[in-house]
Scaffold this motif. Structure first.
Motif, short mmCIF file in Angstrom:
data_model
loop_
_atom_site.label_atom_id
_atom_site.label_comp_id
_atom_site.label_asym_id
_atom_site.label_seq_id
_atom_site.Cartn_x
_atom_site.Cartn_y
_atom_site.Cartn_z
N UNK A 43 0.83 -1.25 0.04
CA UNK A 43 0.25 -0.26 0.31
C UNK A 43 1.12 1.22 -0.10
N UNK A 44 1.42 1.28 0.45
CA UNK A 44 2.67 2.71 1.34
C UNK A 44 3.65 2.96 -0.27
N UNK A 45 3.86 1.62 -1.31
CA UNK A 45 4.74 1.90 -1.70
C UNK A 45 4.46 2.34 -3.15
N UNK A 46 2.91 2.70 -3.15
CA UNK A 46 1.99 2.91 -4.18
C UNK A 46 1.53 3.91 -4.80
N UNK A 47 2.58 4.66 -5.69
CA UNK A 47 3.06 5.88 -6.46
C UNK A 47 3.48 7.31 -5.11
N UNK A 48 4.18 6.31 -4.47
CA UNK A 48 4.98 6.87 -3.40
C UNK A 48 6.29 7.81 -3.33
N UNK A 49 7.04 8.38 -4.34
CA UNK A 49 7.82 8.77 -4.83
C UNK A 49 9.32 9.38 -3.97
N UNK A 50 8.50 10.01 -2.89
CA UNK A 50 9.69 9.88 -1.67
C UNK A 50 10.04 9.15 -0.75
N UNK A 51 9.09 8.24 -0.18
CA UNK A 51 9.58 7.10 0.25
C UNK A 51 10.38 6.10 -0.98
N UNK B 101 3.14 -13.05 -3.17
CA UNK B 101 2.71 -12.62 -3.72
C UNK B 101 2.25 -10.81 -3.67
N UNK B 102 2.25 -10.93 -2.13
CA UNK B 102 1.73 -9.26 -1.98
C UNK B 102 3.59 -9.03 -1.79
N UNK B 103 4.56 -9.88 -1.72
CA UNK B 103 5.48 -8.88 -1.76
C UNK B 103 6.81 -8.96 -3.16
N UNK B 104 5.93 -10.02 -4.22
CA UNK B 104 6.23 -9.60 -5.74
C UNK B 104 5.16 -7.83 -5.93
N UNK B 105 3.82 -7.54 -5.43
CA UNK B 105 3.46 -6.78 -5.74
C UNK B 105 3.91 -5.40 -5.51
N UNK B 106 4.91 -5.20 -4.02
CA UNK B 106 5.49 -4.41 -4.10
C UNK B 106 6.91 -3.88 -4.57
N UNK B 107 7.53 -5.14 -4.66
CA UNK B 107 8.25 -4.95 -5.91
C UNK B 107 8.28 -3.75 -7.82
N UNK B 108 7.12 -4.37 -7.95
CA UNK B 108 6.09 -3.71 -9.30
C UNK B 108 6.45 -2.76 -8.52
N UNK B 109 5.68 -1.87 -7.53
CA UNK B 109 5.64 -0.86 -6.72
C UNK B 109 7.09 -0.19 -7.69
N UNK B 110 8.64 -0.77 -7.09
CA UNK B 110 9.42 -0.42 -6.60
C UNK B 110 10.29 -0.48 -7.93
#
Length: 680
Positions: free
Chosen positions: A213-221, A251-260
């Protein structure tokens, strides 16, 4: 009004839960349902009681109370958040855990407004402090004596699990909470929780949800991620553990990596994307229906074995009691802690149910992630999302598929890396398979057990997500990567079979919206490639007549567009006069009578497509008196846009409607020449 594409999925609001909270709420409130307003004042008052046990039970009672929507306004008036917040740092660990559980339930049940209000009332200050203390506690606990180590670690991790869920919920709903997350260095804390996946998968899963959630569209983070941070994600994503809860975690971690992906070096992106899609492919490869059946059988066997063991022990104890009556008194004299007593009154944790639920959640998450990967990362995405016809009126409900269907968006190209990985991992084929109805045997098994029954809906949600995912793939991949023309024709037959195998399909709004979106995209692709359609006009009319009565604007937009696509194909063929007349009358009625301007605009666009060209179309337009009807409606449509537009529709929707208005004027002029030519 434009091509159809789904927007990015957002995670559903987290469900209130927590074993500790459930146990104590049962003790505080009993089985009877109390008056909503009655206990609020008393419970809030007990939060200040000097006894930790009383404070703990009060928190648990509030955790139960907040799940009753009528109670929320009263709790807000009584400043429940400001009273619960300080208890996150209570001297008693048990109070901390139940206070966090109450706030977790409040943030989950209250939605965006409540979460934003929680941030306004400064819940983040004690919450961040608690998260930091838990993090430090996990470190210091490693130095504890062995006899205390496991007990202390369990308590701290349980508190951390509740707290990170509160953090996840408020960050999802409040930009201010997300800003505090960035500034307070919460990333390192949540990553530490994730790193404990090998010993506490529940905590790791909660941390992974939060990170996604927090890594989605969060350029600063994203700038805060170091190589060590990425190594934690990599370790979790590549964990060799094969339990279904770990499948969800990966699966959830894969989603985070995609956000990165934007901070990952370009030379590594192809490898990372391939690794992500390989995980998603493995998740979708699993037969969830079969797993549900196997897990239910395992549960029955476990319960049978436990019952047999208990019977043997009772028989053995019975023999002893006959020989020595004093043995009977021993259990009665032994002191029992209240927590253990309450736990004994509740069903034991069902590992099999948790595993089955984890797989279904993982598959749903995987499908949503694939949809997100197929969507544009253009900064204007949020603006385009306003063109969603399904969001035009009512707010979407929890777990509703309307969040991803019925968009009026232009198709975008996939990156080369995503395109290659999708096809190499056979993702399209696996998604096609997930569009089928859940296993009837699995549904039957779940329907016989109250605790397993919710899985039926979850299986249906996976099917709906697969249909939405199918819509994206059909719109974006080349025909050959979808299996060629025969595969698309077979897919059209499959969708029609899915649709018409349910006599009451119109009642299932989520399913109808998902399948109509998929069918719309599929027929559009087939029409653009001159692939003959396998769905008959009579079947489509049945769908449209049912769909146009739906309360969902997205469904109505889809069925109107489907008729436009089919009609434009039929207009180029001979012997289709009567069918075109039926389609024309239907679209004309929708355009002039539907209360939504978005649907009316789509119906007008469909009329333009159907009657734009072709000898049969020209004859049909004259026979249904299309021109006079449109002439009469033209000023009405213009007035509706002027009067209703600014109050009900976004600027982008108004722009699209303005284009429809312009095209209507031009189409009327064209129809005048057609009618003049045919009548002279």
């Amino acid at each position: 009004m434009g091509k159809s594409r789904t927007k990015r999925f957002r995670r559903p609001q987290f469900s209130p839960t927590g074993d500790r909270v459930a146990e104590l709420a049962a003790a505080e409130n009993g089985a009877e349902r109390e008056e909503v307003d009655g206990p609020a004042a008393e419970l809030l008052e007990k939060l200040q009681h000097p006894s930790a046990d009383v404070r703990e039970c009060a928190c648990a009672g509030l955790a139960r109370l907040v799940q009753q929507p009528p109670a929320l306004p009263d709790l807000a008036r009584r400043d429940a958040v400001r009273r619960l917040g300080p208890l996150l740092l209570d001297p008693s660990l048990a109070v901390r855990e139940t206070a966090a559980g109450a706030l977790r339930n409040l943030s989950a049940c209250g939605g965006f407004e409540v979460c934003d209000d929680m941030v306004t009332k400064d819940v983040m200050t004690p919450l961040v402090a608690l998260l930091k203390e838990c993090s430090a506690g996990l470190d210091s606990n490693e130095m504890s004596p062995p006899e205390k180590k496991d007990q202390n670690r369990s308590s701290v991790e349980n508190i951390a699990n509740e707290a990170v869920n509160v953090l996840w919920n408020v960050c999802e709903c409040s930009s201010r909470a997300l800003s505090i997350f960035n500034k307070e260095g919460c990333l390192e804390i949540v990553l530490k929780y994730l790193s404990r996946f090998s010993t506490n998968v529940d905590l790791a899963v909660s941390a992974a949800y939060c990170l996604q959630t927090v890594t989605e569209d969060n350029i600063e983070l994203l700038k805060s991620f170091s190589s060590s941070s990425l190594q934690v994600l990599e370790s979790a994503m590549l964990s060799p553990v094969s339990s279904l809860e770990y499948v969800l975690l990966k699966t959830l971690v894969a989603g985070t990596v995609w956000n990165l992906k934007d901070v990952i070096p370009s030379k590594s992106q192809a490898e990372i994307i391939n690794a992500i899609l390989q995980i998603l492919s493995e998740v979708l490869e699993m037969d969830a229906g079969q797993v549900v059946i196997q897990m239910k059988e395992a549960e029955m066997q476990r319960l049978k074995t436990a019952a047999e063991t208990e019977e043997l022990l009772e028989n053995a104890n019975g023999d002893g009691l006959i020989e020595d009556d004093e043995m009977e008194e021993i259990p009665r004299k032994k002191k029992v802690r209240r927590k253990t007593f309450i736990s004994d009154l509740l069903p034991p944790t069902n590992k099999e149910l948790r595993e089955a639920t984890a797989l279904l959640t993982a598959q749903q998450t995987a499908l949503e992630l694939i949809v997100n990967m197929c969507c544009s990362e253009d900064p204007s995405d949020d603006e385009w999302e306003e063109l969603s016809s399904s969001d035009e009126s009512d707010a979407p409900t929890e777990n509703s598929v309307s969040e991803g269907a019925g968009q009026l968006l232009s198709p975008l190209c996939l990156s080369h890396e995503v395109h290659s990985a999708l096809t190499s991992c056979l993702i399209p084929k696996k998604i096609f398979e997930k569009t089928a109805f859940p296993s009837s045997i699995a549904v039957d098994v779940c329907s016989r057990s109250p605790t397993w029954k919710p899985l039926i809906r979850k299986m249906g949600t996976v099917q709906c997500r697969a249909l939405v995912c199918l819509q994206s793939l059909v719109s974006l991949l080349e025909v050959e990567h979808l299996g060629g023309a025969p595969a698309l024709q077979a897919l059209a037959q499959l969708l029609s079979q899915l649709l018409f195998s349910q006599p009451d399909f119109a009642k299932h709004v989520d399913f109808l919206e998902a399948i109509s979106s998929a069918l719309r995209a599929l027929l559009q692709t087939m029409a653009s490639k001159n692939i003959s359609q396998c769905v008959t006009p009579s079947q489509l009319m049945t769908l449209c007549e049912a769909g146009i009565l739906s309360s969902s604007v997205g469904v109505r937009v889809n069925v109107v567009s489907i008729l436009g696509i089919t009609g434009s194909v039929l207009a180029r063929e001979d012997g289709t006069l009567e069918t075109l007349k039926t389609i024309g009358r239907f679209l004309l009625e929708v355009a002039t009578r539907d209360p939504s301007l978005v649907v009316a605009g789509e119906a007008l666009d469909a009329l333009f497509d159907v009657f734009a060209d072709g000898r049969e179309a020209e004859r049909a337009s004259v026979q249904i008196r299309l021109l006079p009807a449109l002439k009469e409606f033209q000023p009405v449509f213009k007035t509706k846009i002027r009067k209703e537009g600014r109050g009900k529709y976004s600027p982008d929707q108004l722009c699209v409607l303005d284009n429809v208005k312009t095209n209507l004027r031009r189409f009327v002029a064209y129809q005048e020449t057609v009618e003049k030519r045919l009548t002279t």
